[in-house]
Design an enzyme around this catalytic site. Structure first.
Site, PDB file in Angstrom:
ATOM      1  N   ARG A  81       4.101 -10.801 -16.281  1.00  0.00           N
ATOM      2  CA  ARG A  81       4.635  -9.268 -16.423  1.00  0.00           C
ATOM      3  C   ARG A  81       6.395  -9.586 -15.693  1.00  0.00           C
ATOM      4  NH1 ARG A  81       2.004  -4.780 -13.380  1.00  0.00           N
ATOM      5  NH2 ARG A  81       1.380  -6.165 -11.911  1.00  0.00           N
TER       6      ARG A  81
ATOM      7  N   ARG B 151      -7.763   5.146  -2.606  1.00  0.00           N
ATOM      8  CA  ARG B 151      -7.781   3.855  -3.301  1.00  0.00           C
ATOM      9  C   ARG B 151      -9.641   3.312  -2.322  1.00  0.00           C
ATOM     10  NH1 ARG B 151      -2.288   2.497  -3.848  1.00  0.00           N
ATOM     11  NH2 ARG B 151      -1.767   0.547  -3.417  1.00  0.00           N
TER      12      ARG B 151
ATOM     13  N   ARG C  53      -5.444 -10.623  -4.574  1.00  0.00           N
ATOM     14  CA  ARG C  53      -5.277  -9.139  -4.962  1.00  0.00           C
ATOM     15  C   ARG C  53      -6.458  -8.518  -5.588  1.00  0.00           C
ATOM     16  NH1 ARG C  53       0.091  -8.651  -8.000  1.00  0.00           N
ATOM     17  NH2 ARG C  53      -0.337  -6.383  -8.133  1.00  0.00           N
TER      18      ARG C  53
HETATM   19  P1  AMP Z   1       1.811   0.880  -4.667  1.00  0.00           P
HETATM   20  O1  AMP Z   1       3.747   1.234  -4.975  1.00  0.00           O
HETATM   21  O2  AMP Z   1       0.309   2.174  -4.884  1.00  0.00           O
HETATM   22  O3  AMP Z   1       1.028  -0.507  -4.823  1.00  0.00           O
HETATM   23  O4  AMP Z   1       1.388   0.593  -3.317  1.00  0.00           O
HETATM   24  C1  AMP Z   1       2.260  -0.134  -2.373  1.00  0.00           C
HETATM   25  C2  AMP Z   1       1.631  -0.549  -1.191  1.00  0.00           C
HETATM   26  O5  AMP Z   1       1.211   0.886   0.251  1.00  0.00           O
HETATM   27  C3  AMP Z   1      -0.367  -1.451  -0.893  1.00  0.00           C
HETATM   28  O6  AMP Z   1      -0.415  -2.061  -1.072  1.00  0.00           O
HETATM   29  C4  AMP Z   1      -0.619  -0.650   0.228  1.00  0.00           C
HETATM   30  O7  AMP Z   1      -0.193  -1.460   1.437  1.00  0.00           O
HETATM   31  C5  AMP Z   1      -0.048   0.862  -0.031  1.00  0.00           C
HETATM   32  N1  AMP Z   1      -0.942   2.075  -0.386  1.00  0.00           N
HETATM   33  C6  AMP Z   1      -0.573   2.815  -1.260  1.00  0.00           C
HETATM   34  N2  AMP Z   1      -1.267   3.429  -1.183  1.00  0.00           N
HETATM   35  C7  AMP Z   1      -1.959   3.305  -0.641  1.00  0.00           C
HETATM   36  C8  AMP Z   1      -3.702   3.892  -0.573  1.00  0.00           C
HETATM   37  N3  AMP Z   1      -4.099   5.567  -0.971  1.00  0.00           N
HETATM   38  N4  AMP Z   1      -4.198   3.759   0.604  1.00  0.00           N
HETATM   39  C9  AMP Z   1      -4.012   2.513   1.471  1.00  0.00           C
HETATM   40  N5  AMP Z   1      -2.364   1.963   1.118  1.00  0.00           N
HETATM   41  C10 AMP Z   1      -1.971   2.329   0.349  1.00  0.00           C
END
Ligand code: AMP
Length: 218
Positions: free
Chosen positions: A127, A88, A173
């Site tokens: 959505r 990310r 976001r």
């Molecule tokens: P997601 O399900 O991918 O939307 O991730 C949910 C939350 O997990 C994000 O909003 C971040 O707080 C954390 N997160 C997931 N992947 C990452 C990543 N690669 N780096 C940092 N935080 C992450």
């Protein structure tokens, strides 16, 4: 074993496409969001630290996320891996690159689902998602409404509007996303195995483009 990466902004349909690709090509799905949510629900040390950060929509620190991913990769996988939600940040991408070269693991495709900013807000605000986590079906008020208002076609559970899918939350976001995503994209765009697909097409067409790319690599 190779690792593939799927990149895209919030609302690009990346999550939906990742699930379908994993199924079609029998890939191992590695979602850092899922790993972190699991740590939170188990109450591990990392989970306790990550909980508040995740709830606020901010990113968990790079070292923690890299550590989780590398530990999982060290255990090995049968077949290829598709990352969803990782890397990310530029720091994560650089650390991953180093890890892969020391472990002699190949980087497969880096696929970017590109959607113009203007189209994303409407997608996210319209959505609706199924409130049953085991189902998780995704709808859109204009482009993919459920047959019965507010009810999931697949499992009959009520649909919900995610609290971070409002126009205001979306803009914040997006601002956060753009600040970290542009350098990340710049890093991968220069790689020979980078491919961009037009995410502004119908989901089925986006999937077709992704399938074609994967079929080429097989
Ligand atoms: P997601 O399900 O991918 O939307 O991730 C949910 C939350 O997990 C994000 O909003 C971040 O707080 C954390 N997160 C997931 N992947 C990452 C990543 N690669 N780096 C940092 N935080 C992450």
């Amino acid at each position: 074993m190779k690792v593939h990466i799927l990149l895209g902004p919030p609302g690009s349909g990346k999550g939906t496409q990742a699930k379908r690709l994993v199924e079609k090509f029998k890939l191992n799905h590695l979602s850092t969001g899922d790993i972190l949510r699991d740590a939170v629900s188990k109450g591990t040390e990392i989970g306790l630290r990550a909980k508040a950060i995740m709830a606020s929509g901010k990113l968990v620190d790079d070292d923690t996320v890299n550590g989780l991913v590398f530990a999982r990769l060290r255990q090995g996988f049968e077949g290829d891996v598709l990352f969803d939600g990782y890397p990310r940040t530029l720091q994560q991408a650089e650390a991953l690159g180093e890890f892969l070269s020391t472990q002699l693991i190949g980087l497969g495709y880096v696929l970017s689902v590109a959607v113009p900013d203007g189209a994303l807000e409407a997608r996210v605000v319209g959505r609706r998602v199924c409130s049953n986590n085991d189902c998780g079906a995704i709808y859109h008020m204009e482009t993919k409404p459920p047959k019965q208002d507010g009810i999931c076609d697949l499992c009959g559970s009520p649909l919900k509007h995610r609290s971070d899918d409002t126009a205001e939350a979306f803009r914040s976001r997006m601002a956060e996303f753009n600040a970290t995503f542009q350098p990340l994209l710049g890093f991968y765009e220069r790689k020979p195995n980078f491919r961009s697909v037009d995410g502004n097409l119908a989901p089925e067409q986006v999937f077709e483009s992704l399938v074609q790319l994967f079929a080429e690599s097989a």
